[in-house]
Design a protein around this motif. Structure first.
Motif, mmCIF file in Angstrom:
data_model
loop_
_atom_site.group_PDB
_atom_site.id
_atom_site.type_symbol
_atom_site.label_atom_id
_atom_site.label_comp_id
_atom_site.label_asym_id
_atom_site.label_seq_id
_atom_site.Cartn_x
_atom_site.Cartn_y
_atom_site.Cartn_z
ATOM 1 N N VAL A 145 -1.596 9.980 2.255
ATOM 2 C CA VAL A 145 -2.861 9.304 2.523
ATOM 3 C C VAL A 145 -2.552 8.153 3.472
ATOM 4 O O VAL A 145 -1.551 7.455 3.307
ATOM 5 C CB VAL A 145 -3.499 8.765 1.222
ATOM 6 C CG1 VAL A 145 -4.751 7.970 1.537
ATOM 7 C CG2 VAL A 145 -3.823 9.912 0.267
ATOM 8 N N HIS A 151 -12.750 4.338 -4.629
ATOM 9 C CA HIS A 151 -12.569 5.283 -3.534
ATOM 10 C C HIS A 151 -12.746 4.520 -2.226
ATOM 11 O O HIS A 151 -13.722 3.776 -2.065
ATOM 12 C CB HIS A 151 -13.601 6.418 -3.593
ATOM 13 C CG HIS A 151 -13.404 7.351 -4.742
ATOM 14 N ND1 HIS A 151 -13.687 6.996 -6.049
ATOM 15 C CD2 HIS A 151 -12.943 8.629 -4.784
ATOM 16 C CE1 HIS A 151 -13.418 8.023 -6.846
ATOM 17 N NE2 HIS A 151 -12.975 9.019 -6.102
ATOM 18 N N LEU A 154 -2.269 4.761 -3.441
ATOM 19 C CA LEU A 154 -3.147 5.793 -2.906
ATOM 20 C C LEU A 154 -2.525 7.176 -2.994
ATOM 21 O O LEU A 154 -3.232 8.178 -2.874
ATOM 22 C CB LEU A 154 -3.490 5.500 -1.442
ATOM 23 C CG LEU A 154 -4.251 4.212 -1.149
ATOM 24 C CD1 LEU A 154 -3.312 3.043 -0.893
ATOM 25 C CD2 LEU A 154 -5.146 4.388 0.072
ATOM 26 N N GLY A 159 0.856 5.079 0.200
ATOM 27 C CA GLY A 159 0.189 6.356 0.460
ATOM 28 C C GLY A 159 1.148 7.522 0.404
ATOM 29 O O GLY A 159 0.732 8.683 0.399
ATOM 30 N N ASN A 178 0.847 -1.191 0.000
ATOM 31 C CA ASN A 178 0.000 0.000 0.000
ATOM 32 C C ASN A 178 0.881 1.239 0.000
ATOM 33 O O ASN A 178 1.675 1.441 0.922
ATOM 34 C CB ASN A 178 -0.913 0.014 1.223
ATOM 35 C CG ASN A 178 -1.870 -1.163 1.237
ATOM 36 O OD1 ASN A 178 -3.000 -1.051 0.794
ATOM 37 N ND2 ASN A 178 -1.414 -2.308 1.746
ATOM 38 N N HIS A 186 -10.760 8.550 -0.430
ATOM 39 C CA HIS A 186 -9.524 8.726 -1.189
ATOM 40 C C HIS A 186 -9.526 7.842 -2.433
ATOM 41 O O HIS A 186 -9.949 6.685 -2.389
ATOM 42 C CB HIS A 186 -8.306 8.376 -0.329
ATOM 43 C CG HIS A 186 -8.160 9.246 0.876
ATOM 44 N ND1 HIS A 186 -7.831 10.581 0.799
ATOM 45 C CD2 HIS A 186 -8.327 8.967 2.202
ATOM 46 C CE1 HIS A 186 -7.772 11.098 2.021
ATOM 47 N NE2 HIS A 186 -8.078 10.131 2.886
ATOM 48 N N GLU A 187 -9.017 8.403 -3.528
ATOM 49 C CA GLU A 187 -8.886 7.621 -4.758
ATOM 50 C C GLU A 187 -7.805 6.559 -4.577
ATOM 51 O O GLU A 187 -6.828 6.758 -3.859
ATOM 52 C CB GLU A 187 -8.519 8.529 -5.928
ATOM 53 C CG GLU A 187 -9.590 9.552 -6.263
ATOM 54 C CD GLU A 187 -9.118 10.524 -7.331
ATOM 55 O OE1 GLU A 187 -9.908 10.835 -8.238
ATOM 56 O OE2 GLU A 187 -7.952 10.965 -7.249
ATOM 57 N N GLN A 188 -8.006 5.454 -5.278
ATOM 58 C CA GLN A 188 -7.038 4.368 -5.173
ATOM 59 C C GLN A 188 -7.066 3.531 -6.441
ATOM 60 O O GLN A 188 -8.126 3.287 -7.013
ATOM 61 C CB GLN A 188 -7.381 3.482 -3.977
ATOM 62 C CG GLN A 188 -6.550 2.212 -3.865
ATOM 63 C CD GLN A 188 -6.907 1.418 -2.626
ATOM 64 O OE1 GLN A 188 -6.832 1.927 -1.520
ATOM 65 N NE2 GLN A 188 -7.323 0.185 -2.806
ATOM 66 N N ALA A 216 -2.152 4.750 4.948
ATOM 67 C CA ALA A 216 -2.020 3.435 4.319
ATOM 68 C C ALA A 216 -1.104 2.590 5.186
ATOM 69 O O ALA A 216 -0.332 3.115 6.000
ATOM 70 C CB ALA A 216 -1.443 3.565 2.904
#
Length: 294
Positions: free
Chosen positions: A215, A258, A282, A211, A209, A262-264, A217
């Motif tokens: 973001v 999302h 992310l 981020g 992940n 948050h967009e992912q 993560a």
């Protein structure tokens, strides 16, 4: 003056003809489209200062410039990535940015899982591997580009291929099979069906992940079938999944959604019908190239 202008326009045209190839080369070496574009722009500036009469083969000349610039940038980037917040993942892109992918090797070296694995390689190993696998250059030519003996190039390629062999499958699933598995994965994640989700995962699956400190993560990879299934199911139960789209990233289907506002983008390494790797990006700075049109 007219002759000089014609020559300049001809040189610019020759560069533009090769731009998609050069961009694809730089991206494969760096894993970042932002950095790849900077390298290609610098190559263009150097090209405009070069006398075309001194260049026998523009493609070979430009590949050499871009490779050397990317190598220099990769060496400094490795230091920055070691200080990155959480796992560093490549910037996902659309394969269309690089023109048609004419060979299986070009497709394979653009695959997200392969790019991630290439982070294990030293800069010279990565350069040799990409130039040999994707662009099929002879070792003698690669040696001149990288600045090492031909025998060393062969050693670099052999070592790189061995280090990547365990984590990638040259026989990728078809787009239809890939999409179908992602659909089942999504249904299981949305429904909180832990058994179904677990059944889609390989025993040694890993979820990364990224981020980027921007973001929230997971700061460490999540490893193992049970842990990854619980992690994904937990995300679904706690935050839910917003609208989900299947998009193309690095030549393969990926999920755009999302989570917690948050967009992912999630890319997947699929081998033998199971998910061996989940790559969730992310960091908003890395999503511009794959963000679907609203």
């Amino acid at each position: 003056m007219i002759v000089r202008m014609d020559a300049r326009e001809g040189a610019a045209g020759a560069f533009e003809e090769h731009r998609p190839l050069l961009l694809g080369l730089a991206y494969r070496l760096l894993g970042s489209m932002w950095d790849a574009e900077d390298v290609v722009q610098e190559a263009y500036l150097r090209w405009t200062r070069t006398d075309p009469a001194e260049v026998e083969t523009p493609r070979a000349y430009l590949v050499t410039i871009v490779s050397r610039l990317a190598l220099d940038q990769l060496r400094s980037a490795r230091v920055t990535r070691e200080a990155y917040t959480g796992p560093w993942l490549p910037e996902p892109v659309s394969a269309a940015a690089f023109g048609p992918l004419e060979t299986a090797e070009m497709t394979d070296t653009l695959a997200y899982a392969t790019l991630h694995l290439m982070e294990r390689l030293s800069p010279p190993e990565r350069a040799v591997f990409v130039l040999r696998e994707a662009f099929e250059l002879p070792y003698e030519e690669i040696a001149g580009i990288v600045g090492v003996p031909t025998a060393t190039c062969r050693q670099h390629h052999r070592r790189a291929a061995a280090r990547l062999a365990e984590g990638r499958d040259r026989f990728q699933p078809s787009t239809a099979d890939h999409t179908e598995l992602l659909g089942r994965f999504l249904d299981a994640a949305r429904g909180g069906d832990l058994a179904a989700l677990t059944g889609l995962l390989a025993e040694d699956v890993v979820a990364w992940n990224d981020g980027g400190g921007k973001v929230r993560a997971a700061l460490r990879p999540v490893r193992g079938r049970a842990a990854v299934a619980a992690f994904i199911a937990g995300l679904g139960s706690r935050y839910g999944f917003g609208e989900v789209r299947i998009v193309e990233a690095n030549g393969a289907p990926a999920l755009w959604t999302h989570i917690d506002g948050h967009e992912q983008l999630a890319a997947f390494n699929i081998r033998d019908g199971r998910v061996h790797g989940v790559f969730a990006v992310l960091n908003p700075d890395k999503l511009d190239r794959v963000r679907p049109a609203s």
